[in-house]
Design an enzyme around this catalytic site. Structure first.
Site, PDB file in Angstrom:
ATOM      1  N   TYR A 231     -80.586  85.799   8.243  1.00  0.00           N
ATOM      2  CA  TYR A 231     -81.106  87.547   7.421  1.00  0.00           C
ATOM      3  C   TYR A 231     -79.853  87.403   6.648  1.00  0.00           C
ATOM      4  O   TYR A 231     -78.383  87.705   6.313  1.00  0.00           O
ATOM      5  CB  TYR A 231     -81.071  88.559   8.675  1.00  0.00           C
ATOM      6  CG  TYR A 231     -80.740  89.791   7.831  1.00  0.00           C
ATOM      7  CD1 TYR A 231     -82.019  90.045   7.569  1.00  0.00           C
ATOM      8  CD2 TYR A 231     -79.997  90.491   7.226  1.00  0.00           C
ATOM      9  CE1 TYR A 231     -81.691  91.616   6.870  1.00  0.00           C
ATOM     10  CE2 TYR A 231     -80.029  91.870   6.274  1.00  0.00           C
ATOM     11  CZ  TYR A 231     -80.905  92.439   6.770  1.00  0.00           C
ATOM     12  OH  TYR A 231     -81.591  93.333   5.598  1.00  0.00           O
TER      13      TYR A 231
ATOM     14  N   GLU B 166     -83.744  92.040  -0.456  1.00  0.00           N
ATOM     15  CA  GLU B 166     -83.370  91.624   0.741  1.00  0.00           C
ATOM     16  C   GLU B 166     -84.422  90.269   1.377  1.00  0.00           C
ATOM     17  O   GLU B 166     -85.950  90.059   1.201  1.00  0.00           O
ATOM     18  CB  GLU B 166     -84.408  92.500   1.942  1.00  0.00           C
ATOM     19  CG  GLU B 166     -83.977  92.243   2.949  1.00  0.00           C
ATOM     20  CD  GLU B 166     -84.890  93.257   4.373  1.00  0.00           C
ATOM     21  OE1 GLU B 166     -83.944  94.016   5.407  1.00  0.00           O
ATOM     22  OE2 GLU B 166     -85.660  93.527   4.139  1.00  0.00           O
TER      23      GLU B 166
END
Length: 399
Positions: free
Chosen positions: A119, A207
């Site tokens: 992530y 993101e």
């Protein structure tokens, strides 16, 4: 402002961020053409909506289909078939709520050999006044659970805007993600490119979830989300043109057209306030007295009668609104202008919910006189606490 995944990847790839080949399709026939132009032998069909959790989502009323809004397929024919099922149907995820969102476009992308899922995100940290990198060795659909149950696994690195991201920052993040050898080199290039895109495009967040490491050791953005600072869009006409109004709440879009700051919430008490700080305080005190705000709405310091009327109509367009609290402290904004707007809007939309108004400041007596002579059933609030208590009580009694 938000954009779709495929648009975010187009922007990021211009800065050297590594992505997989893919293309957008609005029909199943276009999906077939896109799939034929990719390498295969595995493709991924992705619903394009402004919401996370697509992989775990589900469609309403689709027969003979298993899987969420992201599906791996093994033939061009299957890619066409899956796209046909997704397009025009409503995808429900944990972020859309039970009403879901209609899929009007899909993104078909090459598959890849995934060794690890990570992530990575960049955002503006208002506490440190820095761009902050957030990274985790566990990416994918369960990142929210990781953040909630194991916050120690989340790595954060602040980047001073005076220096920008340097190679040592990127290496530190890469090592923190457990990367080694050529993976580190690939990650450093990826991070520096991502940071450049973030600052150049006035992004408020990027993101990448998941960020994957392939079996060949390459770091690739398997998904991408980008949010932009609305106040900087005048510098980026190309980004403004990517706006998908179908993905925006209709009331929020209407408010934006009239320079109103409006955010829809889940409560039953509509709020119209001048000033963001006062609006936040108003919502807090409604909660304190047992109510729930239905929106944040800041009409600004120099709103006209017409803008106030529009704001009132926007609040009442929400079917969940069972009462309204108007809280105005007149400085630049005059209380008589607010009062005229309230009266005009209430008469135009046939007000049928309790309305509590608290006015203070410039021309306050004139404003109160306008409300009193209007003939409308307006409840006057002596101060903010009194107004909040009255609107909560009025809503409860009406229910």
């Amino acid at each position: 402002m938000n954009i779709h995944e495929y648009q975010a990847k187009q922007v990021l790839s211009q800065y050297g961020v590594t992505i997989l080949d893919g293309g957008v399709a609005y029909t199943s026939s276009e999906a077939e053409v896109v799939a034929k132009g990719l390498k295969g032998p595995v493709w991924v069909v992705k619903s394009q909506i402004h919401a996370g959790g697509r992989g775990k989502g589900s469609f309403k009323n689709i027969d003979n289909y298993s899987g969420g809004g992201v599906k791996v397929v093994k033939s061009i024919g299957e890619a066409k078939d899956v796209a046909e099922k997704m397009l025009g149907n409503v995808l429900v995820t944990h972020q859309t709520g039970p009403e879901g969102k209609q899929v009007k476009r899909v993104y078909i992308e090459d598959g890849c050999d995934i060794e690890r899922e990570l992530y990575l995100s960049l955002l503006v940290d208002r506490v440190t006044s820095c761009v902050t990198v957030i990274a985790c060795q566990e990416g994918g659909m369960d990142i929210e659970e990781v953040a909630a149950s194991s916050p120690e696994k989340i790595l954060t690195t602040d980047i001073d805007s005076a220096t920008g991201m340097k190679s040592f920052h990127a290496r530190k993040i890469a090592f923190g993600l457990g990367l080694k050898g050529d993976q580190v080199k690939s990650a450093v290039k990826f991070l520096l490119s991502m940071y450049e895109a973030f600052t150049d495009m006035d992004a408020s967040q990027i993101e990448i979830n998941p960020l994957v490491v392939t079996k060949a050791g390459e770091v690739v953005a398997l998904d991408a989300k980008m949010n932009f600072d609305d106040n900087a869009l005048y510098r980026h006409q190309d980004i403004e043109e990517m706006r998908d109004e179908d993905e925006q709440d209709a009331a929020e879009l209407e408010a934006e057209r009239h320079d109103l700051n409006y955010i829809k919430l889940e409560g039953s008490i509509g709020c119209m306030v001048n000033g963001a700080g006062l609006a936040m305080a108003t919502m807090d005190i409604i909660k304190l007295h047992g109510g729930d705000p239905a929106n944040f709405l800041d009409v600004g310091g120099g709103a006209t009668r017409e803008r106030v009327t529009t704001a009132f109509k926007i609040i009442l367009s929400d079917k969940n609104v069972e009462g309204i609290l108007v809280n105005i402290f007149g400085g630049i904004m005059r209380c008589d202008v607010i009062a005229e707007g309230i009266v005009s809007a209430a008469k135009e939309v046939a007000l049928n919910v309790p309305l509590v108004v608290r006015l203070e400041g410039t021309n306050v007596e004139l404003g109160k006189e306008i409300l009193l002579k209007s003939g409308l059933p307006i409840i006057s609030g002596n101060d903010l606490a009194d107004a909040a208590e009255k609107v909560v009580k009025a809503v409860q009694e009406a229910a």
